[in-house]
Motif scaffolding. Structure first.
Motif, PDB file in Angstrom:
ATOM      1  N   LEU A  92       0.818  -1.211   0.000  1.00 59.16           N
ATOM      2  CA  LEU A  92       0.000   0.000   0.000  1.00 59.16           C
ATOM      3  C   LEU A  92       0.852   1.262   0.000  1.00 59.16           C
ATOM      4  O   LEU A  92       1.629   1.511   0.931  1.00 59.16           O
ATOM      5  N   ASP A  93       0.701   2.085  -1.037  1.00 60.03           N
ATOM      6  CA  ASP A  93       1.392   3.372  -1.123  1.00 60.03           C
ATOM      7  C   ASP A  93       0.763   4.342  -0.113  1.00 60.03           C
ATOM      8  O   ASP A  93      -0.461   4.402   0.029  1.00 60.03           O
ATOM      9  N   MET A  94       1.609   5.097   0.555  1.00 64.88           N
ATOM     10  CA  MET A  94       1.117   6.051   1.552  1.00 64.88           C
ATOM     11  C   MET A  94       0.377   7.224   0.923  1.00 64.88           C
ATOM     12  O   MET A  94      -0.593   7.731   1.481  1.00 64.88           O
ATOM     13  N   MET A  95       0.816   7.653  -0.264  1.00 69.76           N
ATOM     14  CA  MET A  95       0.240   8.832  -0.897  1.00 69.76           C
ATOM     15  C   MET A  95      -0.531   8.419  -2.141  1.00 69.76           C
ATOM     16  O   MET A  95       0.059   7.998  -3.131  1.00 69.76           O
ATOM     17  N   LEU A  96      -1.853   8.562  -2.109  1.00 68.14           N
ATOM     18  CA  LEU A  96      -2.708   8.212  -3.228  1.00 68.14           C
ATOM     19  C   LEU A  96      -3.463   9.445  -3.696  1.00 68.14           C
ATOM     20  O   LEU A  96      -3.650  10.397  -2.918  1.00 68.14           O
ATOM     21  N   PRO A  97      -3.939   9.461  -4.934  1.00 65.72           N
ATOM     22  CA  PRO A  97      -4.556  10.681  -5.468  1.00 65.72           C
ATOM     23  C   PRO A  97      -5.854  11.087  -4.783  1.00 65.72           C
ATOM     24  O   PRO A  97      -6.173  12.278  -4.732  1.00 65.72           O
ATOM     25  N   ASP A  98      -6.605  10.145  -4.248  1.00 71.05           N
ATOM     26  CA  ASP A  98      -7.894  10.504  -3.659  1.00 71.05           C
ATOM     27  C   ASP A  98      -7.895  10.505  -2.131  1.00 71.05           C
ATOM     28  O   ASP A  98      -8.803  11.046  -1.498  1.00 71.05           O
ATOM     29  N   THR A  99      -6.871   9.918  -1.520  1.00 73.73           N
ATOM     30  CA  THR A  99      -6.801   9.859  -0.063  1.00 73.73           C
ATOM     31  C   THR A  99      -5.395   9.419   0.316  1.00 73.73           C
ATOM     32  O   THR A  99      -4.543   9.214  -0.539  1.00 73.73           O
ATOM     33  N   ASP A 100      -5.145   9.260   1.614  1.00 78.51           N
ATOM     34  CA  ASP A 100      -3.828   8.783   2.024  1.00 78.51           C
ATOM     35  C   ASP A 100      -3.908   7.320   2.453  1.00 78.51           C
ATOM     36  O   ASP A 100      -4.984   6.776   2.713  1.00 78.51           O
ATOM     37  N   GLY A 101      -2.741   6.692   2.513  1.00 77.85           N
ATOM     38  CA  GLY A 101      -2.684   5.276   2.821  1.00 77.85           C
ATOM     39  C   GLY A 101      -3.244   4.918   4.182  1.00 77.85           C
ATOM     40  O   GLY A 101      -3.800   3.830   4.359  1.00 77.85           O
ATOM     41  N   LEU A 102      -3.136   5.815   5.145  1.00 77.82           N
ATOM     42  CA  LEU A 102      -3.653   5.521   6.484  1.00 77.82           C
ATOM     43  C   LEU A 102      -5.170   5.375   6.459  1.00 77.82           C
ATOM     44  O   LEU A 102      -5.737   4.507   7.126  1.00 77.82           O
ATOM     45  N   ALA A 103      -5.844   6.241   5.683  1.00 83.60           N
ATOM     46  CA  ALA A 103      -7.301   6.140   5.574  1.00 83.60           C
ATOM     47  C   ALA A 103      -7.703   4.846   4.876  1.00 83.60           C
ATOM     48  O   ALA A 103      -8.665   4.181   5.261  1.00 83.60           O
ATOM     49  N   VAL A 104      -6.943   4.491   3.835  1.00 88.36           N
ATOM     50  CA  VAL A 104      -7.227   3.239   3.121  1.00 88.36           C
ATOM     51  C   VAL A 104      -7.009   2.048   4.049  1.00 88.36           C
ATOM     52  O   VAL A 104      -7.794   1.092   4.053  1.00 88.36           O
ATOM     53  N   LEU A 105      -5.948   2.104   4.836  1.00 84.94           N
ATOM     54  CA  LEU A 105      -5.677   1.019   5.781  1.00 84.94           C
ATOM     55  C   LEU A 105      -6.851   0.808   6.730  1.00 84.94           C
ATOM     56  O   LEU A 105      -7.253  -0.322   7.000  1.00 84.94           O
TER      57      LEU A 105
END
Length: 246
Positions: free
Chosen positions: A69-82
């Protein structure tokens, strides 16, 4: 469950004999393609996503055994995705991949529930090694004793010589048992008649390879009768066993 690949690597397999699944989440296509290629070389099934929303949807459908999982994504950050991934798959190990190298960022990722952390630029061998360690520790590829072979809903206990398909006991002769064990030790791999003769009968039948066909037919009557087939013929090549298509 593990086995040895033709390249000499120890392959990780799911308990049912199917390949380990890894979800790769990164918004840079070159990185996604490079990682996917390296992980497929391990024999794993790979699915990729370029943003957080696609990642959560892919995890729900794909049910991965590990996530990069990349920490920096275009629509949100990796922590939120986690956080969203953990609601879908509470125990899936997550390897963070990011350009951030600050100690604070590492601590934030691990505190949020990440299992490991690799910074860009990275070495593919390091990513693979860390994933292998995470998958092993999570138990995704080692949930049963070594004496029990599992392919789909078929189990074979090498110690007790018991065989079950879909929870129902299957009685096999000694030779049928050895043939099935050889097939199940090599799930999804085509085994030639010569290989089967050498392993199961331990000597050359002098051209009478039809004994393999005969015992394969015996197994099919007991394993596949009235069910979706697991034992398959590859004309001109040999036989293989794989989970039934539901």
């Amino acid at each position: 469950m593990t086995t040895t690949s033709p390249q000499g690597r120890t392959e990780l397999l799911r308990p049912d004999g199917s390949p380990v699944r890894v979800l790769v989440v990164d918004d840079e296509p070159p990185i996604t393609e490079l990682l996917s290629m390296a992980l497929r070389y391990e024999g794993w099934q790979i699915r990729s996503a370029g943003d957080g929303q696609c990642a959560v949807r892919a995890a729900r459908e794909f049910r991965p055994d590990a996530v990069v999982l990349d920490m920096m994504l275009p629509d949100t950050d990796g922590l939120a995705v986690l956080g969203r991934l953990r609601r879908e798959l509470p125990d899936v190990p997550v390897l963070f991949l990011t350009a951030k190298d600050a100690v604070g960022d590492r601590i934030a990722g691990l505190t949020a529930g990440g299992d490991d952390y690799v910074t860009k630029p990275f070495g593919l061998e390091e990513v693979v090694a860390r994933l292998r360690g995470l998958i092993r520790r999570s138990g995704a590829a080692d949930r049963r004793p070594d004496s029990v072979l599992v392919v789909g809903d078929l189990t074979l206990d090498e110690d007790s010589h018991e065989v079950f398909r879909g929870g129902e006991s299957v009685h096999l002769t000694a030779t049928e048992f050895e043939l099935l064990r050889f097939l199940m030790r090599n799930p999804r791999r085509v085994l030639s008649k010569a290989q089967i003769l050498d392993r199961v009968w331990s000597y050359d039948f002098g051209g009478q390879a039809n004994v393999v066909e005969l015992y394969i037919s015996y197994l099919r009557r007991k394993i596949d009768a009235g069910r979706e087939p697991m034992i398959h013929t590859r004309r001109g090549a040999g036989y293989l066993i794989k989970p039934a298509v539901s």
